[in-house]
Design a protein around this motif. Structure first.
Motif, PDB file in Angstrom:
ATOM      1  N   MET A  57     -26.317   9.269 -35.798  1.00 28.54           N
ATOM      2  CA  MET A  57     -25.281   8.707 -34.927  1.00 28.54           C
ATOM      3  C   MET A  57     -25.770   7.376 -34.380  1.00 28.54           C
ATOM      4  SD  MET A  57     -22.891  10.965 -34.833  1.00 28.54           S
ATOM      5  CE  MET A  57     -22.986  12.519 -35.698  1.00 28.54           C
ATOM      6  N   VAL A  58     -24.984   6.332 -34.591  1.00 28.94           N
ATOM      7  CA  VAL A  58     -25.300   5.035 -34.014  1.00 28.94           C
ATOM      8  C   VAL A  58     -24.225   4.721 -32.991  1.00 28.94           C
ATOM      9  CG1 VAL A  58     -25.695   2.591 -34.486  1.00 28.94           C
ATOM     10  CG2 VAL A  58     -26.381   4.311 -36.184  1.00 28.94           C
ATOM     11  N   GLU A  59     -24.638   4.553 -31.739  1.00 30.49           N
ATOM     12  CA  GLU A  59     -23.662   4.326 -30.669  1.00 30.49           C
ATOM     13  C   GLU A  59     -23.141   2.888 -30.724  1.00 30.49           C
ATOM     14  OE1 GLU A  59     -22.655   6.790 -29.101  1.00 30.49           O
ATOM     15  OE2 GLU A  59     -24.268   8.216 -29.502  1.00 30.49           O
ATOM     16  N   PRO A  60     -21.910   2.660 -30.240  1.00 23.99           N
ATOM     17  CA  PRO A  60     -21.392   1.289 -30.190  1.00 23.99           C
ATOM     18  C   PRO A  60     -22.338   0.376 -29.400  1.00 23.99           C
ATOM     19  CG  PRO A  60     -19.653   2.856 -29.690  1.00 23.99           C
ATOM     20  CD  PRO A  60     -20.933   3.644 -29.754  1.00 23.99           C
ATOM     21  N   HIS A  61     -22.596  -0.792 -29.940  1.00 20.89           N
ATOM     22  CA  HIS A  61     -23.390  -1.842 -29.295  1.00 20.89           C
ATOM     23  C   HIS A  61     -24.868  -1.488 -29.160  1.00 20.89           C
ATOM     24  CE1 HIS A  61     -19.531  -3.627 -27.307  1.00 20.89           C
ATOM     25  NE2 HIS A  61     -19.433  -3.452 -28.611  1.00 20.89           N
ATOM     26  N   GLU A  62     -25.312  -0.469 -29.848  1.00 20.90           N
ATOM     27  CA  GLU A  62     -26.753  -0.207 -29.781  1.00 20.90           C
ATOM     28  C   GLU A  62     -27.454  -0.859 -30.961  1.00 20.90           C
ATOM     29  OE1 GLU A  62     -28.778   3.656 -29.975  1.00 20.90           O
ATOM     30  OE2 GLU A  62     -27.413   4.264 -31.564  1.00 20.90           O
ATOM     31  N   ARG A  63     -28.755  -1.127 -30.764  1.00 20.53           N
ATOM     32  CA  ARG A  63     -29.594  -1.602 -31.856  1.00 20.53           C
ATOM     33  C   ARG A  63     -30.453  -0.424 -32.270  1.00 20.53           C
ATOM     34  NH1 ARG A  63     -30.111  -5.813 -27.968  1.00 20.53           N
ATOM     35  NH2 ARG A  63     -28.897  -7.653 -28.549  1.00 20.53           N
ATOM     36  N   HIS A  64     -30.183   0.063 -33.484  1.00 22.45           N
ATOM     37  CA  HIS A  64     -30.788   1.303 -33.947  1.00 22.45           C
ATOM     38  C   HIS A  64     -31.656   0.995 -35.159  1.00 22.45           C
ATOM     39  CE1 HIS A  64     -30.181   5.856 -33.867  1.00 22.45           C
ATOM     40  NE2 HIS A  64     -31.020   5.666 -34.862  1.00 22.45           N
ATOM     41  N   GLY A  99     -16.773 -11.788 -39.371  1.00 21.14           N
ATOM     42  CA  GLY A  99     -16.136 -11.090 -38.266  1.00 21.14           C
ATOM     43  C   GLY A  99     -16.633  -9.669 -38.067  1.00 21.14           C
ATOM     44  N   ALA A 100     -17.798  -9.355 -38.644  1.00 28.48           N
ATOM     45  CA  ALA A 100     -18.304  -7.988 -38.574  1.00 28.48           C
ATOM     46  C   ALA A 100     -18.664  -7.595 -37.140  1.00 28.48           C
ATOM     47  CB  ALA A 100     -19.531  -7.848 -39.458  1.00 28.48           C
ATOM     48  N   HIS A 101     -18.326  -6.354 -36.781  1.00 30.24           N
ATOM     49  CA  HIS A 101     -18.765  -5.821 -35.491  1.00 30.24           C
ATOM     50  C   HIS A 101     -19.959  -4.893 -35.660  1.00 30.24           C
ATOM     51  CE1 HIS A 101     -16.712  -2.220 -36.795  1.00 30.24           C
ATOM     52  NE2 HIS A 101     -15.554  -2.860 -36.851  1.00 30.24           N
ATOM     53  N   THR A 102     -20.243  -4.499 -36.905  1.00 32.44           N
ATOM     54  CA  THR A 102     -21.343  -3.577 -37.181  1.00 32.44           C
ATOM     55  C   THR A 102     -22.165  -4.146 -38.338  1.00 32.44           C
ATOM     56  OG1 THR A 102     -19.983  -1.724 -36.450  1.00 32.44           O
ATOM     57  CG2 THR A 102     -21.900  -1.189 -37.812  1.00 32.44           C
ATOM     58  N   LEU A 103     -23.470  -4.249 -38.124  1.00 28.40           N
ATOM     59  CA  LEU A 103     -24.336  -4.888 -39.120  1.00 28.40           C
ATOM     60  C   LEU A 103     -25.389  -3.920 -39.628  1.00 28.40           C
ATOM     61  CD1 LEU A 103     -25.024  -8.186 -37.147  1.00 28.40           C
ATOM     62  CD2 LEU A 103     -23.584  -7.967 -39.161  1.00 28.40           C
ATOM     63  N   LEU A 104     -25.568  -3.918 -40.946  1.00 28.00           N
ATOM     64  CA  LEU A 104     -26.676  -3.188 -41.563  1.00 28.00           C
ATOM     65  C   LEU A 104     -27.658  -4.217 -42.097  1.00 28.00           C
ATOM     66  CD1 LEU A 104     -24.951  -0.490 -43.861  1.00 28.00           C
ATOM     67  CD2 LEU A 104     -25.503  -0.322 -41.442  1.00 28.00           C
ATOM     68  N   GLY A 140     -23.380  -7.411 -28.144  1.00 28.97           N
ATOM     69  CA  GLY A 140     -21.967  -7.029 -28.218  1.00 28.97           C
ATOM     70  C   GLY A 140     -21.563  -6.466 -29.563  1.00 28.97           C
ATOM     71  N   ARG A 141     -22.521  -6.346 -30.485  1.00 29.73           N
ATOM     72  CA  ARG A 141     -22.245  -5.731 -31.787  1.00 29.73           C
ATOM     73  C   ARG A 141     -23.151  -4.518 -31.949  1.00 29.73           C
ATOM     74  NH1 ARG A 141     -21.807 -11.358 -33.092  1.00 29.73           N
ATOM     75  NH2 ARG A 141     -19.811 -11.801 -34.099  1.00 29.73           N
ATOM     76  N   THR A 142     -22.961  -3.836 -33.077  1.00 36.29           N
ATOM     77  CA  THR A 142     -23.774  -2.668 -33.372  1.00 36.29           C
ATOM     78  C   THR A 142     -24.700  -2.993 -34.539  1.00 36.29           C
ATOM     79  OG1 THR A 142     -21.916  -1.294 -32.687  1.00 36.29           O
ATOM     80  CG2 THR A 142     -23.671  -0.214 -33.945  1.00 36.29           C
ATOM     81  N   LEU A 143     -25.961  -2.632 -34.391  1.00 36.52           N
ATOM     82  CA  LEU A 143     -26.943  -2.944 -35.434  1.00 36.52           C
ATOM     83  C   LEU A 143     -27.628  -1.672 -35.906  1.00 36.52           C
ATOM     84  CD1 LEU A 143     -28.806  -4.920 -37.055  1.00 36.52           C
ATOM     85  CD2 LEU A 143     -30.300  -4.937 -35.056  1.00 36.52           C
TER      86      LEU A 143
END
Ligand SMILES: Nc1ncnc2c1ncn2[C@@H]1O[C@H](COP(=O)(O)OP(=O)(O)OP(=O)(O)O)[C@@H](O)[C@H]1O
Ligand SMILES: [Mg+2]
Length: 259
Positions: A26-33, A165-170, A196-199
């Motif tokens: 689980m990756v939470e919104p706006h967290e850096r995981h 425009g990505a909000h989530t980055l791998l 402000g994004r999810t990583l």
């Protein structure tokens, strides 16, 4: 809260070999995981599945609650998930700015009607200028992308993901092949660019991991054996037993530097 990325009981087999074994993540919104683990643990395979580049044998993947398990990579990308590749993904003969502008316009194209395109182009250019500064390439704006240094090419890669425009980055090993100074600069770029994004990132360099991650998951032989804060992961006996690497020392060093 709906997770940004939810991976549920994911399995991947290659022939008879089970590479991923019931992975839950689980990756939470706006967290850096950060996803860490030994070579061959299945980290890149997991990224391939999330990005749609390969199909799971079983299990489910959600992006902000929506099932993306069987979507094609382009469809997943349109839903705001971008992945950076180790190999270069830009147009080598175009300038840095034109690369970013292309990414911004392609992202806009799908959303716009023909009569909105002129505005879209202008907005795309403005967006490209913002991204240029965000990834620290302002002074390289008109340089031909193929002639950039390796570290600047990685920065451009990150920029393309942002411009789309990505909000989530791998990011798979974003600092691989960089020297200490370049890696430190990349960490700052990634930190700023992902605000402000999810990583979700795979990384072997523990200074980078402990410098960036809010939480860490540890993948060993296709199974997530622990998820937690950097402190919790460092103290976890199962992690230490299965995957010590240099986790203790590097983590301590990163903490020392942050003090
Ligand atoms: N297309 C494939 N066909 C067969 N086996 C594969 C395939 N892709 C990966 N594997 C195997 O799956 C296992 C996991 O590979 P993967 O690249 O996901 O590991 P990783 O955790 O990213 O390792 P590294 O840290 O070295 O990048 C390895 O044993 C690899 O050989
Ligand atoms: Mg890998």
């Amino acid at each position: 809260m709906i997770p940004a990325i939810a991976v549920r009981r994911l399995d991947k087999r290659f022939g008879a070999t089970r590479i991923l074994r019931g992975v839950d993540l689980m990756v939470e919104p706006h967290e850096r995981h950060a996803l860490i683990g030994p070579n061959g643990a299945g980290k890149s395979t997991l990224f391939n599945l999330i990005a749609g580049a390969a199909r799971p044998s079983a299990g489910r993947i959600e992006l902000y609650g929506a099932d993306i398990t069987r979507l094609a990579p382009a469809a997943i990308c349109r839903r705001g998930l971008a992945r950076s590749f180790q190999t270069t993904s830009f147009f080598a003969k175009l300038s840095v700015f034109d690369n970013l502008r292309c990414a911004a316009q392609i992202a806009n194209r799908d959303r716009m009607r023909w009569w909105q395109r002129y505005t879209a182009t202008r907005e795309g250019d403005e967006h490209a200028e913002q991204v240029l500064d965000a990834v620290g390439l302002g002074e390289r704006r008109d340089v031909i992308a193929g002639t950039l240094s390796y570290a600047d090419q990685r920065a451009l890669d990150l920029g393309l993901a942002l411009a789309s425009g990505a909000h989530t980055l791998l990011l798979d090993e974003p600092t691989a092949g960089m020297n200490r100074a370049e890696a430190a600069r990349a960490v700052e770029l990634i930190r700023a660019a992902t605000a402000g994004r999810t990583l979700l990132m795979v990384e072997h360099d523990m200074d980078v991991v402990f410098g960036l991650a809010d939480r860490i998951s540890v993948l060993v032989q296709g199974e997530v054996i622990a998820t937690g804060t950097p402190d919790a992961i460092r103290a976890d006996p199962a992690v230490r037993a299965a995957y010590l690497g240099d986790i203790g020392e590097a983590g301590d060093a990163a903490r020392g530097a942050a003090r």
